[in-house]
Write a protein that holds these residues in place. Structure first.
Motif, PDB file in Angstrom:
ATOM      1  N   ILE A 150      13.051   5.306  -6.662  1.00  0.00           N
ATOM      2  CA  ILE A 150      12.233   6.058  -5.713  1.00  0.00           C
ATOM      3  C   ILE A 150      12.758   7.482  -5.586  1.00  0.00           C
ATOM      4  O   ILE A 150      13.903   7.700  -5.218  1.00  0.00           O
ATOM      5  N   GLU A 151      11.896   8.445  -5.899  1.00  0.00           N
ATOM      6  CA  GLU A 151      12.250   9.850  -5.765  1.00  0.00           C
ATOM      7  C   GLU A 151      11.378  10.509  -4.709  1.00  0.00           C
ATOM      8  O   GLU A 151      10.246  10.064  -4.465  1.00  0.00           O
ATOM      9  N   LEU A 191      12.658   8.760   5.267  1.00  0.00           N
ATOM     10  CA  LEU A 191      11.704   9.820   5.568  1.00  0.00           C
ATOM     11  C   LEU A 191      10.890  10.119   4.313  1.00  0.00           C
ATOM     12  O   LEU A 191      11.455  10.297   3.231  1.00  0.00           O
ATOM     13  N   ILE A 192       9.563  10.144   4.449  1.00  0.00           N
ATOM     14  CA  ILE A 192       8.698  10.462   3.325  1.00  0.00           C
ATOM     15  C   ILE A 192       7.701  11.542   3.741  1.00  0.00           C
ATOM     16  O   ILE A 192       7.501  11.793   4.928  1.00  0.00           O
ATOM     17  N   GLU A 193       7.082  12.172   2.744  1.00  0.00           N
ATOM     18  CA  GLU A 193       6.205  13.302   2.999  1.00  0.00           C
ATOM     19  C   GLU A 193       4.735  12.918   2.860  1.00  0.00           C
ATOM     20  O   GLU A 193       4.357  12.197   1.935  1.00  0.00           O
ATOM     21  N   GLY A 194       3.931  13.416   3.773  1.00  0.00           N
ATOM     22  CA  GLY A 194       2.489  13.294   3.670  1.00  0.00           C
ATOM     23  C   GLY A 194       1.915  14.613   3.182  1.00  0.00           C
ATOM     24  O   GLY A 194       2.258  15.679   3.703  1.00  0.00           O
ATOM     25  N   CYS A 195       1.055  14.543   2.161  1.00  0.00           N
ATOM     26  CA  CYS A 195       0.529  15.758   1.546  1.00  0.00           C
ATOM     27  C   CYS A 195      -0.984  15.659   1.352  1.00  0.00           C
ATOM     28  O   CYS A 195      -1.570  14.584   1.465  1.00  0.00           O
ATOM     29  N   GLY A 207       0.792  -1.224   0.000  1.00  0.00           N
ATOM     30  CA  GLY A 207       0.000   0.000   0.000  1.00  0.00           C
ATOM     31  C   GLY A 207       0.820   1.268   0.000  1.00  0.00           C
ATOM     32  O   GLY A 207       0.280   2.355  -0.191  1.00  0.00           O
ATOM     33  N   ASN A 208       2.116   1.151   0.222  1.00  0.00           N
ATOM     34  CA  ASN A 208       3.008   2.318   0.205  1.00  0.00           C
ATOM     35  C   ASN A 208       4.026   2.122  -0.908  1.00  0.00           C
ATOM     36  O   ASN A 208       4.949   1.314  -0.770  1.00  0.00           O
ATOM     37  N   PRO A 209       3.906   2.839  -2.028  1.00  0.00           N
ATOM     38  CA  PRO A 209       4.796   2.619  -3.167  1.00  0.00           C
ATOM     39  C   PRO A 209       6.246   2.981  -2.900  1.00  0.00           C
ATOM     40  O   PRO A 209       7.135   2.571  -3.657  1.00  0.00           O
ATOM     41  N   ILE A 210       6.497   3.744  -1.847  1.00  0.00           N
ATOM     42  CA  ILE A 210       7.880   4.035  -1.475  1.00  0.00           C
ATOM     43  C   ILE A 210       8.578   2.761  -1.019  1.00  0.00           C
ATOM     44  O   ILE A 210       9.771   2.566  -1.243  1.00  0.00           O
ATOM     45  N   LEU A 211       7.831   1.869  -0.372  1.00  0.00           N
ATOM     46  CA  LEU A 211       8.427   0.694   0.258  1.00  0.00           C
ATOM     47  C   LEU A 211       8.389  -0.539  -0.623  1.00  0.00           C
ATOM     48  O   LEU A 211       9.351  -1.314  -0.647  1.00  0.00           O
ATOM     49  N   ALA A 270      -7.871  14.680  -0.288  1.00  0.00           N
ATOM     50  CA  ALA A 270      -7.268  13.352  -0.145  1.00  0.00           C
ATOM     51  C   ALA A 270      -5.914  13.528   0.529  1.00  0.00           C
ATOM     52  O   ALA A 270      -5.191  14.484   0.237  1.00  0.00           O
ATOM     53  N   ALA A 271      -5.575  12.620   1.426  1.00  0.00           N
ATOM     54  CA  ALA A 271      -4.315  12.718   2.162  1.00  0.00           C
ATOM     55  C   ALA A 271      -3.523  11.430   1.997  1.00  0.00           C
ATOM     56  O   ALA A 271      -4.084  10.336   2.078  1.00  0.00           O
ATOM     57  N   GLY A 272      -2.211  11.568   1.774  1.00  0.00           N
ATOM     58  CA  GLY A 272      -1.400  10.369   1.633  1.00  0.00           C
ATOM     59  C   GLY A 272       0.034  10.659   1.260  1.00  0.00           C
ATOM     60  O   GLY A 272       0.513  11.794   1.377  1.00  0.00           O
ATOM     61  N   VAL A 273       0.729   9.629   0.784  1.00  0.00           N
ATOM     62  CA  VAL A 273       2.121   9.744   0.354  1.00  0.00           C
ATOM     63  C   VAL A 273       2.196  10.667  -0.862  1.00  0.00           C
ATOM     64  O   VAL A 273       1.423  10.518  -1.813  1.00  0.00           O
ATOM     65  N   ARG A 274       3.098  11.617  -0.835  1.00  0.00           N
ATOM     66  CA  ARG A 274       3.214  12.569  -1.945  1.00  0.00           C
ATOM     67  C   ARG A 274       3.310  11.867  -3.296  1.00  0.00           C
ATOM     68  O   ARG A 274       2.611  12.229  -4.256  1.00  0.00           O
ATOM     69  N   GLN A 275       4.164  10.839  -3.394  1.00  0.00           N
ATOM     70  CA  GLN A 275       4.379  10.190  -4.686  1.00  0.00           C
ATOM     71  C   GLN A 275       3.115   9.513  -5.207  1.00  0.00           C
ATOM     72  O   GLN A 275       2.838   9.532  -6.404  1.00  0.00           O
ATOM     73  N   GLN A 276       2.350   8.883  -4.308  1.00  0.00           N
ATOM     74  CA  GLN A 276       1.108   8.237  -4.723  1.00  0.00           C
ATOM     75  C   GLN A 276       0.107   9.282  -5.201  1.00  0.00           C
ATOM     76  O   GLN A 276      -0.567   9.098  -6.232  1.00  0.00           O
TER      77      GLN A 276
END
Length: 243
Positions: free
Chosen positions: A234-235, A99-103, A24-28, A167-173
């Motif tokens: 991963i960026e 570390l990842i960002e929530g946006c 569910g987290n594309p960063i991981l 909508a709230a979530g991982v910036r990249q998603q």
């Protein structure tokens, strides 16, 4: 790192190392063209199993809440999670390795322009059920109503289907979904920085938790985490500083 037989046994009560992998987290993690799980968390799990000298079994789930559940219920021996005090009741976390960002994401024609405008009684904010964003926003939003999507990757689709406001979530998603759907934009600044860590059930003992924590520090210091991020393209995520 001083690996003892008792530490190995603490991580492998079923013989193999069972690692919970959250798609569910594309960063991981994500699935490759053949359907196999791949990503930074899979690489770390593979390296840790090799360190223990045991086979690796992946317990693949599609949401953060499910990943927490399988570790808390000890259907998995390790997992990869956003650090959160609620989860910390039963899981011993390492320091963060990424570390990842929530946006926040809104429609192009939304009047919302800044994060501080989100928390209003008229607004509905969609988050992935049981995600770090769900846990954080449940604590911090005082007026806006939270709507929970089944998983983080379905947040934007739920946001569209229900005509929600944010909508709230991982910036990249969110960026990927905005490109896929069109007519959407991110609010300018992140509303939180999430430390992604490894964890193991607290029942495995302090020595096992300390060993896992040391493993993560060595993976950061050696460049392994940074190389894994680059290898998987991963960026927007960064290696966490040393604990």
């Amino acid at each position: 790192m001083n690996l003892t037989s008792s530490i190995r046994s603490a991580f492998t009560p079923q013989g193999a190392l069972r690692a919970s992998i959250n798609l569910g987290n594309p960063i991981l993690a994500c699935r490759d063209a053949d359907g196999a799980a791949r990503g930074v968390s899979v690489d770390l799990a593979t390296r840790f199993a090799a360190l223990l000298g045991v086979e690796l079994e992946l317990v693949v789930v599609d949401a953060a809440g499910k990943s927490v559940d399988v570790v808390v219920s000890e259907q998995a021996d390790i997992g990869f999670f956003a650090i959160d005090p609620l989860r910390g009741e039963h899981i011993a976390f390492t320091a963060a390795y990424v570390l990842i960002e929530g946006c926040y994401l809104v429609r192009d024609d939304s009047s919302l322009r800044a994060n501080e405008e989100v928390d209003a009684a008229a607004h509905r904010v969609v988050v992935g059920k049981g995600s770090a964003y769900d846990l954080y926003l449940t604590r911090t939003l005082q007026q806006a109503r939270i709507v929970r999507s089944p998983t983080s990757p379905t947040v934007v689709d739920t946001f569209i289907e229900q005509g929600a406001d944010v909508a709230a979530g991982v910036r990249q998603q969110l960026e990927a979904d905005a490109h896929r759907i069109g007519g959407l934009r991110l609010l300018g600044e992140r509303f939180m920085v999430i430390g992604q860590a490894m964890g193991t059930p607290k029942s495995r003992g302090e020595d096992a938790a300390a060993f896992l924590a040391q493993f993560i520090e060595e993976m950061k210091a050696s460049g392994f985490v940074d190389e894994a991020l680059a290898r998987h393209g991963i960026e927007g995520a960064s290696v966490a500083p040393a604990a």
